[in-house]
Design a protein around this motif. Structure first.
Motif, PDB file in Angstrom:
ATOM      1  N   LYS A 196       0.732  -1.301  -0.079  1.00 43.05           N
ATOM      2  CA  LYS A 196       0.029  -0.032   0.208  1.00 43.05           C
ATOM      3  C   LYS A 196       0.937   1.320  -0.099  1.00 43.05           C
ATOM      4  O   LYS A 196       0.580   2.335  -0.433  1.00 43.05           O
ATOM      5  CB  LYS A 196      -1.036  -0.132   1.125  1.00 43.05           C
ATOM      6  N   ILE A 197       2.108   1.322   0.566  1.00 45.50           N
ATOM      7  CA  ILE A 197       2.995   2.488   0.598  1.00 45.50           C
ATOM      8  C   ILE A 197       3.176   2.804  -0.646  1.00 45.50           C
ATOM      9  O   ILE A 197       3.573   3.887  -1.105  1.00 45.50           O
ATOM     10  CB  ILE A 197       3.912   2.141   1.692  1.00 45.50           C
ATOM     11  N   ARG A 198       3.724   1.589  -1.396  1.00 46.26           N
ATOM     12  CA  ARG A 198       4.083   1.734  -2.690  1.00 46.26           C
ATOM     13  C   ARG A 198       3.038   1.956  -3.779  1.00 46.26           C
ATOM     14  O   ARG A 198       3.167   2.902  -4.388  1.00 46.26           O
ATOM     15  CB  ARG A 198       4.720   0.256  -3.329  1.00 46.26           C
ATOM     16  N   ALA A 232      -2.972  14.033  -6.120  1.00 45.45           N
ATOM     17  CA  ALA A 232      -4.339  13.228  -6.516  1.00 45.45           C
ATOM     18  C   ALA A 232      -5.355  13.376  -5.672  1.00 45.45           C
ATOM     19  O   ALA A 232      -6.448  13.388  -6.285  1.00 45.45           O
ATOM     20  CB  ALA A 232      -3.945  11.854  -6.619  1.00 45.45           C
ATOM     21  N   ALA A 233      -5.499  13.795  -4.330  1.00 49.35           N
ATOM     22  CA  ALA A 233      -6.620  14.025  -3.632  1.00 49.35           C
ATOM     23  C   ALA A 233      -7.310  15.428  -4.170  1.00 49.35           C
ATOM     24  O   ALA A 233      -8.576  15.515  -4.190  1.00 49.35           O
ATOM     25  CB  ALA A 233      -6.239  14.158  -2.297  1.00 49.35           C
ATOM     26  N   VAL A 234      -6.698  16.242  -4.717  1.00 55.08           N
ATOM     27  CA  VAL A 234      -7.206  17.410  -5.000  1.00 55.08           C
ATOM     28  C   VAL A 234      -8.147  17.265  -6.379  1.00 55.08           C
ATOM     29  O   VAL A 234      -9.436  17.331  -6.558  1.00 55.08           O
ATOM     30  CB  VAL A 234      -6.068  18.566  -5.727  1.00 55.08           C
ATOM     31  N   PHE A 235      -7.500  16.002  -7.180  1.00 51.91           N
ATOM     32  CA  PHE A 235      -8.155  15.938  -8.487  1.00 51.91           C
ATOM     33  C   PHE A 235      -9.543  15.012  -8.066  1.00 51.91           C
ATOM     34  O   PHE A 235     -10.555  15.398  -8.542  1.00 51.91           O
ATOM     35  CB  PHE A 235      -7.495  15.062  -9.301  1.00 51.91           C
ATOM     36  N   TRP A 236      -9.512  14.169  -7.430  1.00 50.85           N
ATOM     37  CA  TRP A 236     -10.504  13.208  -6.730  1.00 50.85           C
ATOM     38  C   TRP A 236     -11.649  14.071  -6.297  1.00 50.85           C
ATOM     39  O   TRP A 236     -12.859  13.719  -6.355  1.00 50.85           O
ATOM     40  CB  TRP A 236     -10.135  11.991  -6.110  1.00 50.85           C
ATOM     41  N   ALA A 237     -11.276  15.000  -5.286  1.00 46.09           N
ATOM     42  CA  ALA A 237     -12.212  15.885  -4.548  1.00 46.09           C
ATOM     43  C   ALA A 237     -12.952  16.660  -5.733  1.00 46.09           C
ATOM     44  O   ALA A 237     -14.327  16.640  -5.727  1.00 46.09           O
ATOM     45  CB  ALA A 237     -11.738  16.654  -3.747  1.00 46.09           C
ATOM     46  N   ILE A 267      -5.837   6.566  -2.136  1.00 47.93           N
ATOM     47  CA  ILE A 267      -6.376   7.539  -3.002  1.00 47.93           C
ATOM     48  C   ILE A 267      -5.692   7.188  -4.387  1.00 47.93           C
ATOM     49  O   ILE A 267      -4.524   7.261  -4.525  1.00 47.93           O
ATOM     50  CB  ILE A 267      -6.072   9.089  -2.492  1.00 47.93           C
ATOM     51  N   GLN A 268      -6.207   6.899  -5.488  1.00 46.70           N
ATOM     52  CA  GLN A 268      -5.818   6.308  -6.581  1.00 46.70           C
ATOM     53  C   GLN A 268      -5.090   7.681  -7.518  1.00 46.70           C
ATOM     54  O   GLN A 268      -5.547   8.633  -7.265  1.00 46.70           O
ATOM     55  CB  GLN A 268      -6.797   5.695  -7.666  1.00 46.70           C
ATOM     56  N   PRO A 269      -4.257   7.294  -8.328  1.00 42.33           N
ATOM     57  CA  PRO A 269      -3.512   8.355  -8.868  1.00 42.33           C
ATOM     58  C   PRO A 269      -4.365   8.916 -10.061  1.00 42.33           C
ATOM     59  O   PRO A 269      -5.456   8.324 -10.047  1.00 42.33           O
ATOM     60  CB  PRO A 269      -2.272   7.721  -9.785  1.00 42.33           C
ATOM     61  N   VAL A 270      -4.171  10.199 -10.548  1.00 45.64           N
ATOM     62  CA  VAL A 270      -4.914  10.973 -11.462  1.00 45.64           C
ATOM     63  C   VAL A 270      -4.945  10.035 -12.616  1.00 45.64           C
ATOM     64  O   VAL A 270      -3.934   9.872 -13.319  1.00 45.64           O
ATOM     65  CB  VAL A 270      -4.312  12.155 -11.554  1.00 45.64           C
ATOM     66  N   PRO A 271      -6.153   9.686 -13.260  1.00 48.11           N
ATOM     67  CA  PRO A 271      -6.243   9.141 -14.377  1.00 48.11           C
ATOM     68  C   PRO A 271      -5.608   9.771 -15.853  1.00 48.11           C
ATOM     69  O   PRO A 271      -5.345  10.984 -15.440  1.00 48.11           O
ATOM     70  CB  PRO A 271      -7.568   9.016 -14.745  1.00 48.11           C
TER      71      PRO A 271
END
Length: 227
Positions: A43-45, A107-112, A146-150
């Motif tokens: 999960k860290i990776r 990435a959190a900014v994108f998903w929000a 939190i997944q990477p930005v697509p």
């Protein structure tokens, strides 16, 4: 991972071990504890955490009475975001994403922003967006991974005059079709088609704006509420 586990064990002692111990020991090592290490390492990776992030998480864990779950630890690792700055970025990058030129600091900014939706992010005022955006950010961090930005959509070449005319005609047909659907809804039809478009935009941020606008207008015209 052994270093991180040692740090956590130093803070929480057997409280940490008891949460993962299986009682099945191989080569002197409890399989439950070893599985926990392997899962956390993966999960860290997967979340792209760096050593500085892990140290931030450990510093936050010192305030806890019980060992953190993975989701709690991930929250502790995340740098605190300035909501105003993050929202300014989200509005700007959502506009840029329409042309495949978006660049996100987190990435959190994108998903929000994606949870709120491209249409609202671009059309609503900063004041109206802020409470929704802050709530979306908080929900993301509580949710864990939190997944990477697509990958962004590459910018397409400018259409020819003939292609532009065809596209305009297609959009008008969409609009006329939507008008007919709206009339049918008022006679007992349904808005499933509109809700599907809106749900897709919220999930991916990629629904075509013309279709999204039509779907939102249809919901508003029929129900009197904004979706």
């Amino acid at each position: 991972m052994d270093w991180l586990f040692g740090q956590l064990h130093g803070m929480f002692g057997n409280k940490l071990l008891d949460g993962f111990r299986s009682g099945h020991v191989i080569d002197g090592k409890d399989t439950g504890v070893e599985n926990m290490k392997a899962i956390w390492a993966e999960k860290i990776r997967a979340n792209g955490l760096k050593f500085v992030d892990v140290k931030r998480g450990l510093a936050g864990a010192e305030r806890l009475k019980w060992p953190p779950t993975w989701g709690e630890f991930l929250d502790l690792c995340a740098p605190s975001l300035d909501v105003n700055a993050a929202l300014h970025e989200a509005i700007e990058q959502m506009r840029a994403r329409q042309h495949g030129k978006d660049q996100w600091s987190n990435a959190a900014v994108f998903w929000a922003a994606a949870r709120i939706g491209e249409f609202d992010m671009i059309s609503q005022s900063f004041a109206a967006l802020k409470p929704r955006f802050e709530a979306a950010l908080n929900a993301l961090h509580k949710g864990g991974d939190i997944q990477p930005v697509p990958p962004r959509v590459p910018m397409l070449p400018a259409p020819s005059a003939a292609e532009s005319r065809r596209e305009y005609g297609r959009q008008r047909l969409d609009e006329l079709s939507a008008s007919e659907v709206i009339k049918n809804v008022s006679k007992g039809g349904n808005l499933n088609w509109a809700h599907r478009i809106i749900a897709d935009e919220r999930a991916t941020g990629k629904a075509p704006l013309n279709k999204l606008n039509i779907a939102r207008q249809a919901v508003f015209n029929v129900t009197g509420t904004q979706s």
